[in-house]
Scaffold this motif. Structure first.
Motif, mmCIF file in Angstrom:
data_model
loop_
_atom_site.group_PDB
_atom_site.id
_atom_site.type_symbol
_atom_site.label_atom_id
_atom_site.label_comp_id
_atom_site.label_asym_id
_atom_site.label_seq_id
_atom_site.Cartn_x
_atom_site.Cartn_y
_atom_site.Cartn_z
ATOM 1 N N PRO A 133 0.961 -1.248 -0.110
ATOM 2 C CA PRO A 133 0.023 -0.101 -0.123
ATOM 3 C C PRO A 133 0.907 1.294 0.063
ATOM 4 C CG PRO A 133 -0.760 -1.644 1.607
ATOM 5 C CD PRO A 133 0.468 -2.167 1.108
ATOM 6 N N GLY A 134 0.445 2.334 -0.657
ATOM 7 C CA GLY A 134 1.344 3.485 -0.970
ATOM 8 C C GLY A 134 1.847 3.669 -2.321
ATOM 9 N N TYR A 135 2.145 2.378 -2.852
ATOM 10 C CA TYR A 135 2.680 2.367 -4.291
ATOM 11 C C TYR A 135 1.700 2.894 -5.158
ATOM 12 C CZ TYR A 135 7.063 0.413 -2.751
ATOM 13 O OH TYR A 135 8.219 0.225 -2.224
ATOM 14 N N GLY A 136 2.025 3.457 -6.192
ATOM 15 C CA GLY A 136 0.859 3.863 -7.216
ATOM 16 C C GLY A 136 0.468 2.723 -8.056
ATOM 17 N N LEU A 137 1.315 1.760 -8.203
ATOM 18 C CA LEU A 137 0.866 0.591 -9.179
ATOM 19 C C LEU A 137 -0.234 -0.332 -8.097
ATOM 20 C CD1 LEU A 137 1.013 -1.105 -11.524
ATOM 21 C CD2 LEU A 137 3.038 -2.407 -10.698
ATOM 22 N N ARG A 138 -0.153 -0.045 -6.761
ATOM 23 C CA ARG A 138 -0.914 -1.112 -5.908
ATOM 24 C C ARG A 138 -2.194 -0.232 -5.991
ATOM 25 N NH1 ARG A 138 -1.205 -4.078 -1.389
ATOM 26 N NH2 ARG A 138 -3.459 -4.393 -0.655
ATOM 27 N N ARG A 139 -2.426 0.912 -5.973
ATOM 28 C CA ARG A 139 -3.628 1.777 -5.944
ATOM 29 C C ARG A 139 -4.330 1.545 -7.460
ATOM 30 N NH1 ARG A 139 -0.540 5.988 -4.125
ATOM 31 N NH2 ARG A 139 -0.798 7.212 -5.929
ATOM 32 N N ILE A 140 -3.634 1.471 -8.370
ATOM 33 C CA ILE A 140 -4.075 1.159 -9.696
ATOM 34 C C ILE A 140 -4.659 -0.234 -9.662
ATOM 35 C CG2 ILE A 140 -3.429 0.794 -12.181
ATOM 36 C CD1 ILE A 140 -1.560 3.076 -11.690
ATOM 37 N N THR A 141 -3.995 -1.325 -9.242
ATOM 38 C CA THR A 141 -4.566 -2.696 -9.084
ATOM 39 C C THR A 141 -5.613 -2.850 -8.295
ATOM 40 O OG1 THR A 141 -2.223 -3.540 -9.238
ATOM 41 C CG2 THR A 141 -3.756 -4.885 -8.173
ATOM 42 N N THR A 159 10.286 -8.718 -8.358
ATOM 43 C CA THR A 159 10.117 -9.755 -7.243
ATOM 44 C C THR A 159 8.967 -10.514 -7.480
ATOM 45 O OG1 THR A 159 11.664 -8.602 -5.894
ATOM 46 C CG2 THR A 159 10.157 -9.899 -4.918
ATOM 47 N N LEU A 160 7.748 -9.578 -7.758
ATOM 48 C CA LEU A 160 6.334 -10.057 -7.639
ATOM 49 C C LEU A 160 6.245 -11.025 -8.938
ATOM 50 C CD1 LEU A 160 4.120 -7.093 -7.260
ATOM 51 C CD2 LEU A 160 5.173 -8.616 -5.714
ATOM 52 N N ARG A 161 7.037 -10.719 -10.118
ATOM 53 C CA ARG A 161 7.045 -11.556 -11.435
ATOM 54 C C ARG A 161 7.644 -12.773 -10.974
ATOM 55 N NH1 ARG A 161 7.514 -7.820 -14.685
ATOM 56 N NH2 ARG A 161 5.807 -7.851 -15.867
ATOM 57 N N GLY A 162 8.884 -12.858 -10.312
ATOM 58 C CA GLY A 162 9.518 -14.111 -9.941
ATOM 59 C C GLY A 162 8.491 -14.947 -8.978
ATOM 60 N N LEU A 163 7.771 -14.318 -8.156
ATOM 61 C CA LEU A 163 6.940 -15.220 -7.370
ATOM 62 C C LEU A 163 5.636 -15.528 -7.989
ATOM 63 C CD1 LEU A 163 6.919 -12.975 -4.114
ATOM 64 C CD2 LEU A 163 7.761 -15.129 -4.303
ATOM 65 N N VAL A 164 5.267 -15.095 -9.031
ATOM 66 C CA VAL A 164 4.243 -15.703 -9.978
ATOM 67 C C VAL A 164 4.699 -16.848 -10.768
ATOM 68 C CG1 VAL A 164 2.953 -15.277 -12.159
ATOM 69 C CG2 VAL A 164 2.890 -13.315 -10.420
ATOM 70 N N ALA A 165 5.958 -16.608 -11.119
ATOM 71 C CA ALA A 165 6.646 -17.943 -11.686
ATOM 72 C C ALA A 165 6.821 -19.089 -10.717
ATOM 73 C CB ALA A 165 8.004 -17.481 -12.203
ATOM 74 N N ALA A 166 6.821 -18.763 -9.391
ATOM 75 C CA ALA A 166 6.809 -19.880 -8.389
ATOM 76 C C ALA A 166 5.529 -20.251 -8.044
ATOM 77 C CB ALA A 166 7.648 -19.479 -7.147
ATOM 78 N N GLY A 167 4.336 -20.000 -8.553
ATOM 79 C CA GLY A 167 3.211 -20.149 -8.392
ATOM 80 C C GLY A 167 2.460 -19.638 -7.237
ATOM 81 N N LEU A 168 2.937 -18.578 -6.617
ATOM 82 C CA LEU A 168 2.352 -18.031 -5.391
ATOM 83 C C LEU A 168 1.116 -17.086 -5.611
ATOM 84 C CD1 LEU A 168 2.769 -17.760 -2.273
ATOM 85 C CD2 LEU A 168 4.152 -15.593 -2.623
ATOM 86 N N GLY A 169 1.001 -16.722 -6.941
ATOM 87 C CA GLY A 169 -0.393 -15.795 -7.160
ATOM 88 C C GLY A 169 -0.222 -15.549 -8.732
ATOM 89 N N VAL A 170 -1.034 -14.676 -9.070
ATOM 90 C CA VAL A 170 -1.087 -13.846 -10.370
ATOM 91 C C VAL A 170 -0.686 -12.293 -9.979
ATOM 92 C CG1 VAL A 170 -2.540 -15.485 -11.393
ATOM 93 C CG2 VAL A 170 -3.482 -13.336 -10.320
ATOM 94 N N ALA A 171 -0.665 -11.388 -10.964
ATOM 95 C CA ALA A 171 -0.193 -9.960 -10.829
ATOM 96 C C ALA A 171 -0.652 -9.049 -11.827
ATOM 97 C CB ALA A 171 1.460 -9.986 -10.449
#
Length: 319
Positions: A218-226, A248-260
């Protein structure tokens, strides 16, 4: 002058501990010149001021300090022990002023000055290096102080005077700032390459309503847009992780933690598929902001003009 008076008795009526520095500051250069020449007339000639002006300034200086700085013998002066102590500090202070003067003049130099520029983490790998490289074709000696951070933190530093310009998203709307839209960046729904949607090229965001998301904090512009795009699609995202870096998020998506929901990567990452979001329209505006009424040095003005000239082609990303 006698030495047996207390310093409080010597202080002029309009002096006190809080404003003594303001009273002394303009006289330091006069004092250093008189101490160097040990003669008021020669010091006055060197400074280009009337002898009477210099003499009065030294009298006032001693009165405000409450000590005798000079021993007088005819027209010749010599420093007292207090005068030698004060001269050492005065010369350091004058040296600092001279260095500060040189620094601010160097920063304002049209051909070799300095620009303090802030930008988003997601702009750091390709966009900003490309901008600086292109700008320095015509301004090869201009220096940059760079700050990479999220949007709100950069706006705070802009207001504090630490930055001249910042490249941010969303484009801020505040009465103390001037902001100009430069470009638009499409966002993708990033999913693991074995995800049920991975075989698609396009997707409606509502189709990811049951998914777990990895997002920026929270506080990041991309988070508010999401959050806003998910709300427009009719759901609130379930968050598995909140981070600070898009890659980092893209890497976690690759690991199957979620989508982004993320902007396009500078370099394609294996293990993920990037899907175009057809509804709602997923994009973020990129803009440049500066403090309203803040005067620009020539190098800052030149870089600002350069950024504005890149409107509509800041990113040069394929759709």
């Amino acid at each position: 002058m006698a030495h047996n008076h207390s310093s409080r008795e010597w202080l002029s009526p309009n002096s006190n501990e809080e404003d003594i520095g303001l009273l002394l500051a303009p006289r330091l250069a006069y004092f250093a010149a008189v101490a160097r020449h040990e003669h008021v007339t020669r010091a006055a000639h060197d400074l280009g001021v009337p002898q009477s002006t210099l003499s009065r300034a030294m009298v006032r200086l001693e009165r405000d300090l409450g000590v005798s700085l000079f021993a007088r013998k005819g027209r010749t002066l010599s420093l007292t022990p207090a005068g030698r102590t004060f001269l050492a500090s005065a010369e350091r202070a004058l040296g600092e002023v001279e260095r500060a003067t040189d620094a601010v003049r160097a920063d304002a130099d049209p051909s070799a000055g300095r620009v303090a520029f802030g930008f988003l983490h997601t702009m750091g790998s390709e966009t900003v290096p490309g901008l600086i490289r292109a700008f320095r074709v015509d301004h090869p000696k201009v220096r940059f102080t760079l700050v990479q951070n999220y949007g709100e933190a950069m706006i705070e530093r802009l207001r504090a005077g630490d930055l001249d310009l910042c490249l941010t998203s969303p484009v801020p709307d505040a009465p103390d700032l001037v902001a100009r839209r430069l470009d638009e960046q499409r966002l993708r729904l990033v999913v693991p390459d074995d995800h049920r949607l991975a075989g698609r090229k396009r997707v409606r965001l509502a189709e990811a309503a049951d998914e777990t998301f990895v997002t920026l904090e929270p506080g990041y512009g991309l988070r508010r847009i999401t959050d806003a795009l998910c709300a427009e699609a009719g759901f609130a995202p379930r968050i598995a992780f909140e981070g600070e870096e898009a890659e980092t998020l893209r890497g976690l998506v690759a690991a199957g933690l979620g989508v982004a929901l993320l902007p396009p990567p500078a370099v394609a990452r294996p293990g993920v598929v990037e899907l175009t979001v057809t509804a709602p329209r997923a994009a973020r505006e990129i803009g440049v902001a500066w403090l309203d009424g803040h005067p620009d040095t020539p190098p800052v003005a030149a870089f600002k003009r350069f950024l504005l000239s890149r409107r509509g082609r800041l990113l040069n990303e394929p759709e």
